[in-house]
Design a protein around this motif. Structure first.
Motif, mmCIF file in Angstrom:
data_model
loop_
_atom_site.group_PDB
_atom_site.id
_atom_site.type_symbol
_atom_site.label_atom_id
_atom_site.label_comp_id
_atom_site.label_asym_id
_atom_site.label_seq_id
_atom_site.Cartn_x
_atom_site.Cartn_y
_atom_site.Cartn_z
ATOM 1 N N LEU A 392 0.818 -1.199 0.000
ATOM 2 C CA LEU A 392 0.000 0.000 0.000
ATOM 3 C C LEU A 392 0.860 1.260 0.000
ATOM 4 O O LEU A 392 0.639 2.152 -0.837
ATOM 5 C CB LEU A 392 -0.930 0.007 1.217
ATOM 6 C CG LEU A 392 -1.814 1.254 1.367
ATOM 7 C CD1 LEU A 392 -2.782 1.368 0.198
ATOM 8 C CD2 LEU A 392 -2.548 1.238 2.704
ATOM 9 N N ALA A 393 1.801 1.362 0.957
ATOM 10 C CA ALA A 393 2.614 2.571 1.075
ATOM 11 C C ALA A 393 4.028 2.199 1.502
ATOM 12 O O ALA A 393 4.236 1.207 2.207
ATOM 13 C CB ALA A 393 1.999 3.538 2.075
ATOM 14 N N PHE A 394 4.998 3.028 1.055
ATOM 15 C CA PHE A 394 6.401 2.712 1.359
ATOM 16 C C PHE A 394 7.183 4.003 1.600
ATOM 17 O O PHE A 394 7.017 4.996 0.909
ATOM 18 C CB PHE A 394 7.023 1.930 0.209
ATOM 19 C CG PHE A 394 8.518 1.818 0.272
ATOM 20 C CD1 PHE A 394 9.122 0.982 1.213
ATOM 21 C CD2 PHE A 394 9.343 2.523 -0.614
ATOM 22 C CE1 PHE A 394 10.506 0.892 1.281
ATOM 23 C CE2 PHE A 394 10.709 2.416 -0.553
ATOM 24 C CZ PHE A 394 11.304 1.606 0.388
ATOM 25 N N PHE A 395 8.093 3.923 2.622
ATOM 26 C CA PHE A 395 9.088 4.975 2.862
ATOM 27 C C PHE A 395 10.282 4.355 3.556
ATOM 28 O O PHE A 395 10.136 3.541 4.475
ATOM 29 C CB PHE A 395 8.537 6.102 3.751
ATOM 30 C CG PHE A 395 9.595 7.080 4.201
ATOM 31 C CD1 PHE A 395 10.029 8.092 3.348
ATOM 32 C CD2 PHE A 395 10.177 6.964 5.467
ATOM 33 C CE1 PHE A 395 11.021 8.969 3.753
ATOM 34 C CE2 PHE A 395 11.156 7.849 5.875
ATOM 35 C CZ PHE A 395 11.581 8.861 5.020
ATOM 36 N N ALA A 396 11.476 4.773 3.112
ATOM 37 C CA ALA A 396 12.717 4.350 3.765
ATOM 38 C C ALA A 396 13.652 5.551 3.793
ATOM 39 O O ALA A 396 13.964 6.134 2.751
ATOM 40 C CB ALA A 396 13.351 3.177 3.047
ATOM 41 N N GLY A 397 14.085 5.951 4.990
ATOM 42 C CA GLY A 397 15.007 7.080 5.126
ATOM 43 C C GLY A 397 15.197 7.466 6.572
ATOM 44 O O GLY A 397 14.371 7.167 7.432
ATOM 45 N N GLY A 398 16.329 8.125 6.824
ATOM 46 C CA GLY A 398 16.645 8.532 8.183
ATOM 47 C C GLY A 398 15.976 9.847 8.553
ATOM 48 O O GLY A 398 15.227 10.456 7.776
ATOM 49 N N LEU A 399 16.273 10.276 9.783
ATOM 50 C CA LEU A 399 15.742 11.553 10.259
ATOM 51 C C LEU A 399 16.390 12.701 9.488
ATOM 52 O O LEU A 399 17.617 12.812 9.402
ATOM 53 C CB LEU A 399 16.016 11.719 11.753
ATOM 54 C CG LEU A 399 15.162 10.867 12.691
ATOM 55 C CD1 LEU A 399 15.666 10.992 14.130
ATOM 56 C CD2 LEU A 399 13.703 11.285 12.597
ATOM 57 N N HIS A 400 15.565 13.537 8.932
ATOM 58 C CA HIS A 400 16.061 14.688 8.171
ATOM 59 C C HIS A 400 14.937 15.723 8.183
ATOM 60 O O HIS A 400 14.146 15.814 7.257
ATOM 61 C CB HIS A 400 16.406 14.265 6.740
ATOM 62 C CG HIS A 400 17.129 15.324 5.955
ATOM 63 N ND1 HIS A 400 18.455 15.614 6.138
ATOM 64 C CD2 HIS A 400 16.691 16.165 4.980
ATOM 65 C CE1 HIS A 400 18.827 16.566 5.322
ATOM 66 N NE2 HIS A 400 17.761 16.936 4.604
ATOM 67 N N GLY A 401 14.864 16.472 9.242
ATOM 68 C CA GLY A 401 13.782 17.423 9.398
ATOM 69 C C GLY A 401 12.681 16.874 10.291
ATOM 70 O O GLY A 401 12.560 15.661 10.510
ATOM 71 N N TYR A 402 11.835 17.773 10.792
ATOM 72 C CA TYR A 402 10.832 17.387 11.781
ATOM 73 C C TYR A 402 9.703 16.553 11.181
ATOM 74 O O TYR A 402 9.077 15.739 11.873
ATOM 75 C CB TYR A 402 10.270 18.628 12.465
ATOM 76 C CG TYR A 402 9.261 19.395 11.638
ATOM 77 C CD1 TYR A 402 7.889 19.220 11.866
ATOM 78 C CD2 TYR A 402 9.661 20.288 10.655
ATOM 79 C CE1 TYR A 402 6.959 19.919 11.118
ATOM 80 C CE2 TYR A 402 8.736 20.980 9.917
ATOM 81 C CZ TYR A 402 7.387 20.802 10.146
ATOM 82 O OH TYR A 402 6.463 21.493 9.402
ATOM 83 N N ILE A 403 9.397 16.703 9.883
ATOM 84 C CA ILE A 403 8.283 15.969 9.285
ATOM 85 C C ILE A 403 8.583 14.471 9.250
ATOM 86 O O ILE A 403 7.714 13.634 9.555
ATOM 87 C CB ILE A 403 7.973 16.507 7.876
ATOM 88 C CG1 ILE A 403 7.498 17.963 7.956
ATOM 89 C CG2 ILE A 403 6.918 15.647 7.185
ATOM 90 C CD1 ILE A 403 7.211 18.602 6.613
ATOM 91 N N ARG A 404 9.795 14.128 8.912
ATOM 92 C CA ARG A 404 10.148 12.708 8.899
ATOM 93 C C ARG A 404 10.089 12.124 10.301
ATOM 94 O O ARG A 404 9.721 10.947 10.488
ATOM 95 C CB ARG A 404 11.558 12.507 8.331
ATOM 96 C CG ARG A 404 11.658 12.837 6.840
ATOM 97 C CD ARG A 404 13.002 12.375 6.306
ATOM 98 N NE ARG A 404 13.209 12.799 4.923
ATOM 99 C CZ ARG A 404 14.279 12.498 4.220
ATOM 100 N NH1 ARG A 404 15.258 11.776 4.789
ATOM 101 N NH2 ARG A 404 14.412 12.896 2.980
ATOM 102 N N GLY A 405 10.444 12.926 11.275
ATOM 103 C CA GLY A 405 10.344 12.447 12.657
ATOM 104 C C GLY A 405 8.923 12.105 13.024
ATOM 105 O O GLY A 405 8.647 11.086 13.673
#
Length: 554
Positions: A392-405
């Motif tokens: 359905l949905a995918f994301f892979a990545g480290g912390l980079h800004g408050y939105i990703r947190g």
């Protein structure tokens, strides 16, 4: 002889008799007339030695009438023109208000320029003028309006037509005329039939107005010209990265400078002027790492604007409105702020299109951030159809800004349908995951732009834009709501519900539209029609259509 001698005594007696009956005064007048030879008598018109006129005569005058040779109509006996009017004797009155040669009020005869009733001495006309060519001119004192020489009061006077000199059209005038024709053609295209094109015909809900866009694009190809300033030396100028997350800076700079279709070497024929500095290179070569001192970058950009504005008239002519810069680095907006007119007036082509940081969609351009690790798109394009996508949905990545947190806090490893994680397991390909997924999550990092948007489009995954204040690329042409999902930061906790409410049929339509708009994000060398290079230029072209530049002397 005898007869003559006989009548002689009779003649002598008769003569002495006549003299004896005349008065002494009559005898004196006859002697005066006989002795005055300067008076011209008109004996043929009267039995008297001079005409009788009811007019006061001046002792110093020895003339009865002066004829104007240069203006013979003044000599007319018409009662309206006769200066010595015999038919209207009241005009010849000795009344001081009507006396043409007023002895009782000599100031009337003054030549004072402020005296509107100026009277000329007709008996000694040479005393009345300093113009040697005007000695015989006579003024009608009794009817001064007849002496008016002002043509503006003459009903029969026709002023010569004023010839309006037509201004010569400059090169800039012709350039603006071409832009006007383009605007009219775009308006007409909205209600006309679709223009045919051998390469591509924009059609469908992905475009706000496909016919207007197509006509605008064709008009751009016909006439749009860009002048690239030659000032500046690499690596900061005329250079940029082509194989990293900021690859679009270098790609555009190199492509525009090698382009023959849109580049002009004559700045007078240019519609816009490109400032060929790279913000990435400014940060790399000018900025002192970890110094937090933007002074060197500010000085470099300010000096460059001073150089080109001093050498060429075009920056000052429009105060930068027909100039554009391009930056994909996060510091692009800050760099433009170092020169007030660069930020306020110039067209800024930015990846970081954040309206909360003075990005103005009316004059600025949002373009995509594309991470070309090898400089090419090889291996990143294409993906399976909608029915073959299981995630359905995918994301892979480290912390980079408050939105990703926020995203990781709510969804990291918490739902098998929502594959949200910091790092991929070993052996799992990032691009393979994109091709398996229906909706690719594209949260903003420290800045609003993210290369994940184009990565999703390349692989046929519907992008989910998670951001606030972000203006997606080419939004003046593309209707992003028709092929993407926009989610505000506050709705991140409801992300799955939002995606699940999209019907399967609606998702399939969105996924197909992704394949149609993908051409506008592709990078080609050399560039192809409707690709990302041409879309960037078209966005600049649209901004240039929105204003008119004037010469300084207009």
């Amino acid at each position: 002889m005898k007869i003559f001698l006989a009548i002689l005594p009779l003649l002598l007696v008769a003569g002495f008799g006549i003299l004896s009956i005349m008065s002494p005064k009559e005898i004196e007048e006859i002697e005066v007339l006989n002795n005055n030879h300067s008076v011209n008598f008109n004996l043929s018109s009267s039995t008297l030695p001079f005409p009788v006129l009811a007019i006061q005569t001046l002792p110093q005058s020895n003339e009865t009438k002066v004829l104007n040779i240069s203006k013979p109509w003044v000599n007319s006996t018409d009662p309206l023109n006769d200066p010595l009017n015999e038919t209207e004797l009241w005009l010849n009155s000795t009344d001081p208000l009507n006396d043409p040669l007023n002895e009782t009020e000599p100031w009337v005869n003054s030549t004072d320029p402020l005296n509107e009733t100026e009277v000329f001495n007709i008996s000694k006309s040479w005393l009345n003028t300093t113009d040697p060519l005007n000695e015989t001119e006579i003024f009608n004192i009794s009817k001064p309006w007849l002496n008016n020489t002002d043509n503006s009061l003459n009903e029969t006077y026709v002023p010569p037509p004023k010839i309006k000199q037509q201004r010569k059209f400059s090169i800039l005038d012709r350039t603006e005329a071409g832009l006007l024709q383009a605007r009219n053609a775009i308006r007409e295209a909205i209600n006309s039939s679709q223009t045919q094109d051998p390469d591509y015909v924009p059609i469908g809900p992905m475009y706000w107005n496909p016919k207007a866009f197509h006509r605008s694009y064709i008009e751009m190809e016909k006439q749009f010209k860009v002048f690239v300033y030659e000032e500046g030396e690499p690596p900061v100028f005329h250079n940029g990265p082509c194989k990293d997350i900021y690859s679009m800076e270098g790609n555009f700079i190199h492509t525009i400078e090698m382009n023959d279709q849109f580049i002009t070497k004559d700045p007078q024929k240019a519609h816009v002027f490109f400032l060929p500095f790279s913000v990435v290179m400014l940060v790399h070569y000018v900025y002192i790492r970890d110094s937090h001192d933007y002074g060197p970058i500010r000085k470099t950009v300010t000096d460059y604007i001073d150089v080109i504005s001093g050498k060429y008239p075009y920056w000052n002519r429009s105060l930068g409105a027909d100039h554009f810069m391009l930056a994909c680095h996060d510091w692009g907006p800050d760099t433009s702020s170092f020169v007030p007119y660069l930020e306020k007036n110039a067209i800024r082509v930015l990846c970081n299109a954040n309206t909360s940081e003075k990005f103005n969609p009316a004059k600025d351009v949002s373009f995509p951030e594309i991470n070309l690790k090898t400089g090419l798109m090889k291996g990143v394009l294409g993906g399976p159809s909608a029915s073959k996508r299981s995630v359905l949905a995918f994301f892979a990545g480290g912390l980079h800004g408050y939105i990703r947190g926020i995203l990781l806090d709510h969804w990291e490893n918490k739902d098998p349908d929502m594959m949200v994680q910091r790092y991929l397991p070993k052996g799992v390909s990032y691009y393979e995951m994109l091709r398996k997924t229906k909706y690719c999550l594209c949260p903003s990092g420290y800045e609003v732009a993210s290369p994940r948007v184009v990565e999703a489009i390349y692989t046929g995954c519907v992008p989910v834009l998670i951001s606030d204040h972000y203006v997606p690329p080419f939004s003046d042409v593309l209707n992003w709501k028709s092929f993407s999902v926009e989610v505000s930061v506050k709705d991140i906790p409801k992300l799955k519900d939002i995606l699940m409410r999209i019907s399967p049929s609606q998702y399939i339509r969105m996924q197909r539209r992704i394949g149609q708009v993908r051409r506008h994000f592709e990078v080609h060398s050399p560039p192809k029609r409707f690709d990302v290079f041409h879309m960037i230029l078209h966005s600049v072209w649209l901004r240039r259509l929105n204003f008119k530049v004037h010469d300084d002397d207009q």
